[in-house]
Design an enzyme around this catalytic site. Structure first.
Site, PDB file in Angstrom:
ATOM      1  N   GLU A 107       0.814  -1.217   0.000  1.00 15.96           N
ATOM      2  CA  GLU A 107       0.000   0.000   0.000  1.00 15.96           C
ATOM      3  C   GLU A 107       0.850   1.270   0.000  1.00 15.96           C
ATOM      4  OE1 GLU A 107      -3.536   0.540   0.178  1.00 15.96           O
ATOM      5  OE2 GLU A 107      -3.550  -1.524  -0.554  1.00 15.96           O
TER       6      GLU A 107
ATOM      7  N   ASP B 109      -7.930   5.680  -9.389  1.00 17.36           N
ATOM      8  CA  ASP B 109      -8.604   4.378  -9.446  1.00 17.36           C
ATOM      9  C   ASP B 109     -10.120   4.503  -9.335  1.00 17.36           C
ATOM     10  OD1 ASP B 109      -8.818   5.124  -6.809  1.00 17.36           O
ATOM     11  OD2 ASP B 109      -8.115   3.213  -5.972  1.00 17.36           O
TER      12      ASP B 109
ATOM     13  N   THR C 134      -7.165   8.801  -1.732  1.00 15.73           N
ATOM     14  CA  THR C 134      -6.716   7.647  -0.945  1.00 15.73           C
ATOM     15  C   THR C 134      -5.763   8.178   0.105  1.00 15.73           C
ATOM     16  OG1 THR C 134      -6.931   6.086  -2.772  1.00 15.73           O
ATOM     17  CG2 THR C 134      -5.395   5.505  -1.029  1.00 15.73           C
TER      18      THR C 134
END
Length: 411
Positions: free
Chosen positions: A198, A216, A221
């Site tokens: 990640e 995405d 994020t």
């Protein structure tokens, strides 16, 4: 979220039933009993009377017996140094393994099959001409023959030349070696493994302030496991932070987070939200919120489901990593696809075969999203541990993710 054989599944190959030339007697100079009285540990023990050391004590009436139930169990012998292992004799009790492997290892983490079968029938198995070497020898039982009980072995006898290949210091095995991710050290290992994929680092605690839009379709994020503005988890984190610390720098963005939830929009978040997130990340309260929400939303649901399926630490980690990327609902969907081709250990299935099916299903799901189509976090990490039969995520662990090399020494 950031971005001579029997095949048991993709990339997993083992010997079928018996090694070649099993009828040929081991040579005299190799037929020395090297396991007598050596320390042994097991994944579980039914009680003190049936502890692991009973399988190496040369008493034919004593035995090691695992905890009852289906699934994987093992017993491991420390030979005190690296040795050649030419022959292993197993004397089973009535609760024997239908599917099992005999393995050797230099470090106690990465295992090599020297024998495997899916047709165990109990009694005495005299396995010759194995050609193995290692400090450790292990019997890995993955499917029981009986419908009740666990596994039990009266004797495990390993034979080979008396001379050591390499002498090493004997250290007691760590108490957490067979533990799942409820063990604090094993949980830390899992968190570092996820962080390598990640955040491209093992130091996940440095990522409280991370935030970007990776394109995405999930908006921003951010944080230690990639909470997203488009998938509700970021909203939940900020709501909980505001409950614990009203008036924080992110509270003003709650209306916008509720509006963009379910989309990739930044409406109402730009330009100040990324800076506010980074500022909040220095607050110990916000750091604790991220950890608590990670555990509540992803870690513990994944671990509980994996334990229900009878999976050891590797399987628990594989479920957790899938939950982080796909959500718990996505994890459950991947699991259902895996169950169409393999039984879980709790259903009496072979754990390595089931995990192989789960990782196949995970890869197929990842390839449906362009942003997650790079499957190396499975191919060169989780699949690698499975090929090494490291079902307990015992250290040392070495792997690659997205071309970067990582290592964890223990536990």
């Amino acid at each position: 979220m950031r971005i001579r054989t029997l095949a048991l599944g993709a990339g997993i190959t083992v010997l079928l039933c018996v090694p070649l030339a099993i009828s040929v007697a081991a040579s005299a100079n190799s037929d020395v009993l090297i396991s007598r009285g050596r320390p042994a540990i097991a994944s579980s023990e039914r009680g003190g009377v049936w502890e692991a050391g009973q399988a190496t004590d040369s008493d034919p009436s004593s035995r090691w017996e695992s905890a009852p139930g289906p699934g994987t169990q093992w017993v491991r012998i420390d030979l005190g140094g690296v040795r050649d292992i030419d022959r292993v004799v197993l004397r089973w009790d009535k609760t024997y393994a239908r599917t099992y492997r005999v393995q050797t290892s230099v470090d106690g983490a990465n295992w090599t099959d020297v024998y495997a079968t899916r047709a165990g029938n109990g009694g005495v198995d005299d396995l010759k001409r194995l050609g193995g070497s290692g400090r450790y020898v292990r019997v890995l039982a993955t499917q029981r023959a009986a419908s009740t009980g666990g596994y039990a072995l009266f004797e495990i006898k390993a034979y080979g030349p008396s001379a050591l290949i390499k002498a090493v210091a004997v250290h007691p095995a760590g108490g957490s070696i067979a533990a799942g991710l409820e063990d604090r050290r094993k949980k830390e290992t899992a968190l570092e493994l996820v962080s390598s994929a990640e955040n491209s680092t093992l130091s996940w605690r440095q990522e409280y302030g991370y935030i970007e839009d990776i394109g995405d379709g999930r908006g921003y994020t951010a944080g230690i496991v990639g909470f997203c503005s488009g998938t509700s988890d970021m909203l939940e984190v900020v709501e909980e932070y505001t409950r614990r610390e009203p008036g924080n720098v992110l509270a003003a963005y709650l209306p916008a987070l509720r509006t963009v939830d379910g989309s990739d929009s930044h409406a109402g978040l730009d330009p100040g939200f990324p800076a506010a997130w980074k500022a909040a990340s220095r607050d110990p309260v916000f750091q604790k919120v991220q950890e608590d929400e990670r555990d509540k939303m992803y870690f513990w649901p994944a671990v509980r489901l994996a334990r229900t399926d009878g999976l050891r630490a590797l399987g628990q980690f594989a479920y957790y990593d899938a939950a982080v990327m796909h959500g718990v609902s996505g994890l459950k969907s991947i699991r259902q696809h895996a169950l169409t081709s393999a039984k879980s250990p709790a259903q009496g299935g072979d754990e390595p075969a089931y995990l192989d099916a789960f990782l196949d299903a995970r890869v197929r799901e990842m390839r449906t999203e362009e942003a997650h189509s790079d499957t190396t976090r499975v191919d060169t990490a989780q699949r690698l541990f499975l090929r090494r039969s490291n079902l307990d995520l015992a250290g040392p662990l070495t792997w690659k993710v997205y071309g970067d090399q990582y290592r964890i020494s223990g536990p």
